[in-house]
Design a protein around this motif. Structure first.
Motif, short mmCIF file in Angstrom:
data_model
loop_
_atom_site.label_atom_id
_atom_site.label_comp_id
_atom_site.label_asym_id
_atom_site.label_seq_id
_atom_site.Cartn_x
_atom_site.Cartn_y
_atom_site.Cartn_z
N ILE A 77 13.13 -66.88 6.72
CA ILE A 77 13.42 -67.65 5.51
C ILE A 77 14.73 -68.42 5.72
O ILE A 77 15.73 -67.84 6.13
N ASN A 78 14.68 -69.70 5.49
CA ASN A 78 15.85 -70.58 5.58
C ASN A 78 16.66 -70.37 6.86
O ASN A 78 17.89 -70.29 6.83
N GLY A 79 15.99 -70.26 7.98
CA GLY A 79 16.67 -70.10 9.26
C GLY A 79 17.08 -68.68 9.60
O GLY A 79 17.55 -68.41 10.69
N LEU A 80 16.94 -67.77 8.67
CA LEU A 80 17.26 -66.36 8.91
C LEU A 80 15.99 -65.65 9.35
O LEU A 80 14.95 -65.77 8.71
N THR A 81 16.06 -64.90 10.45
CA THR A 81 14.92 -64.14 10.94
C THR A 81 15.29 -62.66 11.00
O THR A 81 16.30 -62.29 11.59
N GLN A 120 3.71 -62.07 10.92
CA GLN A 120 4.68 -62.84 10.13
C GLN A 120 4.54 -62.42 8.66
O GLN A 120 3.51 -62.66 8.04
N VAL A 121 5.60 -61.82 8.13
CA VAL A 121 5.60 -61.32 6.76
C VAL A 121 6.17 -62.41 5.85
O VAL A 121 7.09 -63.13 6.22
N GLY A 122 5.62 -62.53 4.66
CA GLY A 122 6.14 -63.47 3.69
C GLY A 122 5.54 -64.85 3.79
O GLY A 122 6.04 -65.80 3.20
N GLU A 123 4.45 -64.99 4.51
CA GLU A 123 3.78 -66.30 4.60
C GLU A 123 2.60 -66.35 3.67
O GLU A 123 1.97 -65.40 3.38
#
Length: 123
Positions: A77-81, A120-123
């Motif tokens: 999210i927003n460049g944070l992994t 990939q979580v949150g997609e």
């Protein structure tokens, strides 16, 4: 006139369909595969019997993740992994959504399998 793909032999679930496994029949059956490229290289989701037409819902991409396999989980999210490991509760191929238990928090999450087998979580 359209044709339908039929199995040349009995194909077990989880087998990859090879060109020699299928042939064309002159029948046009709605909901069934109508071309060899529709099924070749895909995985049988259930038993496909010799001489019977193959439904599009009976095949899918080959599994990248198996049940109980340890998989990488990624949340972007927003460049944070954020990455961790989890145990898959299902089996799936590219683009499939599966449930995974996060091994650190013991929380069950859902995610989509990417081309590398990472969920990939949150997609």
């Amino acid at each position: 006139m359209s044709e339908t793909v039929i199995a040349n032999r009995t194909i077990r679930a989880k087998e990859i369909i090879m060109p020699s496994d299928v042939n064309m029949s002159p029948d046009d059956i709605p909901g069934m595969a109508s071309g060899l490229p529709d099924v070749q290289g895909l995985e049988a989701r259930r038993i496909l019997y010799a001489g019977r037409p193959i439904a599009l819902s009976d095949v899918g991409p080959p599994a990248l993740v198996n049940r109980n396999q340890i998989v990488a989980l990624a949340y972007n999210i927003n460049g944070l992994t954020i990455q961790t490991e989890g145990r898959s509760l299902g089996r799936g191929g590219l683009g499939d959504r599966i449930r995974v238990i996060n091994l650190d928090s013991r929380t069950t999450v859902s995610g989509k399998i990417d081309a590398t087998g990472v969920v990939q979580v949150g997609e």
